[in-house]
Motif scaffolding. Structure first.
Motif, mmCIF file in Angstrom:
data_model
loop_
_atom_site.group_PDB
_atom_site.id
_atom_site.type_symbol
_atom_site.label_atom_id
_atom_site.label_comp_id
_atom_site.label_asym_id
_atom_site.label_seq_id
_atom_site.Cartn_x
_atom_site.Cartn_y
_atom_site.Cartn_z
ATOM 1 N N LEU A 182 0.808 -1.213 0.000
ATOM 2 C CA LEU A 182 0.000 0.000 0.000
ATOM 3 C C LEU A 182 0.845 1.268 0.000
ATOM 4 C CD1 LEU A 182 -2.815 -0.954 2.555
ATOM 5 C CD2 LEU A 182 -2.988 -0.866 0.055
ATOM 6 N N ALA A 183 2.148 1.137 0.214
ATOM 7 C CA ALA A 183 3.019 2.308 0.270
ATOM 8 C C ALA A 183 3.023 3.038 -1.077
ATOM 9 C CB ALA A 183 4.443 1.890 0.633
ATOM 10 N N PRO A 184 3.061 4.383 -1.055
ATOM 11 C CA PRO A 184 3.091 5.145 -2.313
ATOM 12 C C PRO A 184 4.269 4.773 -3.202
ATOM 13 C CG PRO A 184 2.629 6.590 -0.453
ATOM 14 C CD PRO A 184 3.012 5.264 0.122
ATOM 15 N N ASP A 185 5.378 4.386 -2.586
ATOM 16 C CA ASP A 185 6.560 4.029 -3.356
ATOM 17 C C ASP A 185 6.746 2.514 -3.445
ATOM 18 O OD1 ASP A 185 7.083 3.671 -0.682
ATOM 19 O OD2 ASP A 185 9.120 4.491 -0.740
ATOM 20 N N ALA A 186 5.643 1.769 -3.389
ATOM 21 C CA ALA A 186 5.716 0.317 -3.470
ATOM 22 C C ALA A 186 6.341 -0.108 -4.795
ATOM 23 C CB ALA A 186 4.319 -0.294 -3.337
ATOM 24 N N PRO A 187 7.267 -1.063 -4.788
ATOM 25 C CA PRO A 187 7.870 -1.534 -6.037
ATOM 26 C C PRO A 187 6.806 -2.049 -6.998
ATOM 27 C CG PRO A 187 9.076 -2.368 -4.137
ATOM 28 C CD PRO A 187 7.832 -1.745 -3.598
ATOM 29 N N ALA A 188 6.929 -1.684 -8.257
ATOM 30 C CA ALA A 188 5.923 -2.069 -9.242
ATOM 31 C C ALA A 188 5.861 -3.573 -9.455
ATOM 32 C CB ALA A 188 6.202 -1.368 -10.572
ATOM 33 N N ASP A 189 6.964 -4.276 -9.141
ATOM 34 C CA ASP A 189 6.985 -5.719 -9.384
ATOM 35 C C ASP A 189 6.748 -6.534 -8.123
ATOM 36 O OD1 ASP A 189 9.354 -5.106 -8.132
ATOM 37 O OD2 ASP A 189 10.620 -6.302 -9.461
ATOM 38 N N LEU A 190 6.398 -5.871 -7.008
ATOM 39 C CA LEU A 190 6.083 -6.606 -5.780
ATOM 40 C C LEU A 190 4.668 -7.158 -5.864
ATOM 41 C CD1 LEU A 190 6.826 -7.509 -2.904
ATOM 42 C CD2 LEU A 190 5.958 -5.298 -2.075
ATOM 43 N N GLY A 191 4.546 -8.475 -5.854
ATOM 44 C CA GLY A 191 3.237 -9.091 -5.999
ATOM 45 C C GLY A 191 2.679 -9.690 -4.734
ATOM 46 N N LEU A 192 3.555 -10.183 -3.849
ATOM 47 C CA LEU A 192 3.105 -10.943 -2.685
ATOM 48 C C LEU A 192 3.988 -10.656 -1.477
ATOM 49 C CD1 LEU A 192 1.555 -13.418 -1.322
ATOM 50 C CD2 LEU A 192 3.366 -14.856 -2.301
ATOM 51 N N VAL A 193 3.351 -10.466 -0.324
ATOM 52 C CA VAL A 193 4.044 -10.431 0.961
ATOM 53 C C VAL A 193 3.521 -11.628 1.753
ATOM 54 C CG1 VAL A 193 4.558 -9.140 3.052
ATOM 55 C CG2 VAL A 193 4.230 -7.917 0.889
ATOM 56 N N ALA A 194 4.374 -12.602 1.986
ATOM 57 C CA ALA A 194 3.958 -13.856 2.611
ATOM 58 C C ALA A 194 4.364 -13.890 4.076
ATOM 59 C CB ALA A 194 4.579 -15.046 1.871
ATOM 60 N N GLY A 195 3.407 -14.183 4.947
ATOM 61 C CA GLY A 195 3.706 -14.343 6.354
ATOM 62 C C GLY A 195 4.374 -15.680 6.621
ATOM 63 N N GLN A 196 5.284 -15.702 7.575
ATOM 64 C CA GLN A 196 5.942 -16.935 8.003
ATOM 65 C C GLN A 196 5.846 -17.031 9.520
ATOM 66 O OE1 GLN A 196 9.280 -17.945 4.756
ATOM 67 N NE2 GLN A 196 9.932 -16.357 6.155
ATOM 68 N N ARG A 197 5.211 -18.081 9.998
ATOM 69 C CA ARG A 197 4.929 -18.206 11.423
ATOM 70 C C ARG A 197 6.189 -18.456 12.255
ATOM 71 N NH1 ARG A 197 0.349 -22.628 10.144
ATOM 72 N NH2 ARG A 197 2.001 -23.093 8.630
ATOM 73 N N VAL A 198 6.247 -17.757 13.396
ATOM 74 C CA VAL A 198 7.296 -18.010 14.379
ATOM 75 C C VAL A 198 6.613 -18.447 15.683
ATOM 76 C CG1 VAL A 198 8.961 -16.420 13.376
ATOM 77 C CG2 VAL A 198 7.334 -15.568 15.059
ATOM 78 N N LYS A 199 7.275 -19.335 16.420
ATOM 79 C CA LYS A 199 6.723 -19.867 17.673
ATOM 80 C C LYS A 199 5.314 -20.407 17.442
ATOM 81 C CE LYS A 199 9.470 -16.793 20.590
ATOM 82 N NZ LYS A 199 9.467 -15.754 21.650
ATOM 83 N N ARG A 200 5.216 -21.300 16.493
ATOM 84 C CA ARG A 200 3.923 -21.843 16.075
ATOM 85 C C ARG A 200 3.237 -22.595 17.218
ATOM 86 N NH1 ARG A 200 3.015 -25.673 10.730
ATOM 87 N NH2 ARG A 200 0.786 -26.102 11.079
ATOM 88 N N GLN A 201 1.976 -22.263 17.448
ATOM 89 C CA GLN A 201 1.198 -22.862 18.540
ATOM 90 C C GLN A 201 0.305 -23.972 18.006
ATOM 91 O OE1 GLN A 201 1.792 -21.811 21.810
ATOM 92 N NE2 GLN A 201 3.427 -20.772 20.676
#
Length: 250
Positions: free
Chosen positions: A109-128
């Motif tokens: 959503l950033a105004p200067d977001a890279p034009a080729d950025l397609g996905l931000v993937a979460g990676q779980r830490v300390k998985r419950q």
């Protein structure tokens, strides 16, 4: 609209109210948004509770399947119905904390977001989760990373943010939600990763077991590997200004 939060839900009546309230609080600073809960053929009060909450949360929408189609089908239906240019997904069992949503969507959503950025993937830490799920997930992630080389530690995390247009251009198949980093990379998009927290399930019961996931995972891996090998490897050149193409050269 900037952001659509899409959540697949199947027999998650116990989690509807706390989930919506928590998202409302966590995303208070995000304007121009909507929340789409996809009832995937639930047999409990999931859909009824969502409708009742719409009176207090006008940005809450309900999408319904006549019968269960699975998590990927529910996500796909929600994205098709969405108005936002950026989509954020998370699981409906409360294990993905909504407080992680702003961090996940910020790069897109950033105004200067890279034009080729397609996905931000979460990676779980300390998985419950139970030890058996953790071990099964670690083995599956290791095999997937070896076969697909997708540079992702944890593709099973439900917390993901992505461009709507890029997602809808991906080939759809059941269980595709577990392979989004590989599929986005296949289409030439950049994939970023964010560590996210994890917690115990809120209410209800898990919709799968390790044996079921292992069986379908074998076919899925082979299919995704085939899709990657058969990906389109050329894109059109950027259009030249009118009157300056080769055909008009003096």
């Amino acid at each position: 609209m900037q952001l659509s939060i899409v959540i697949p839900m199947h027999n998650e009546a116990e989690n509807v109210i706390p989930l919506v309230r928590e998202i409302d609080s966590a995303c208070a600073g995000l304007t121009d948004k909507e929340l789409i809960l996809v009832d995937d053929g639930s047999s409990d009060d999931t859909a009824r509770l969502i409708r009742e909450m719409q009176a207090d949360y006008p940005w809450l929408r309900l999408v319904q399947h006549p019968h269960a189609g699975g998590q990927s089908a529910a996500v796909h239906s929600g994205v098709l119905a969405a108005h936002g240019r950026v989509i954020c997904t998370l699981d409906g069992d409360m294990q993905n904390p909504p407080s992680e949503i702003p961090k996940l969507v910020a790069p897109l959503l950033a105004p200067d977001a890279p034009a080729d950025l397609g996905l931000v993937a979460g990676q779980r830490v300390k998985r419950q989760d139970t030890w058996s799920k953790k071990i099964a997930s670690r083995l599956a992630n290791g095999l997937r990373a070896w076969m697909l080389n997708d540079h992702t530690r944890d593709t099973g995390c439900g917390l993901k943010a992505f461009r709507r247009d890029a997602f809808l251009a991906l080939p759809f198949f059941n269980h595709m939600h577990r392979y989004l980093p590989a599929l986005f990379s296949r289409d030439g998009w950049q994939v970023a990763h964010e560590d996210v927290t994890h917690r115990e399930r809120g209410g209800g019961t898990s919709k799968y077991n390790n044996f079921q996931r292992a069986l379908v995972g074998i076919y899925d891996l082979i299919g995704v590997a085939w899709l990657i090998r058969r990906a389109k490897t050329v894109r059109p050149l950027a259009p030249t200004p009118q009157g300056h193409d080769e055909g008009n050269a003096a």
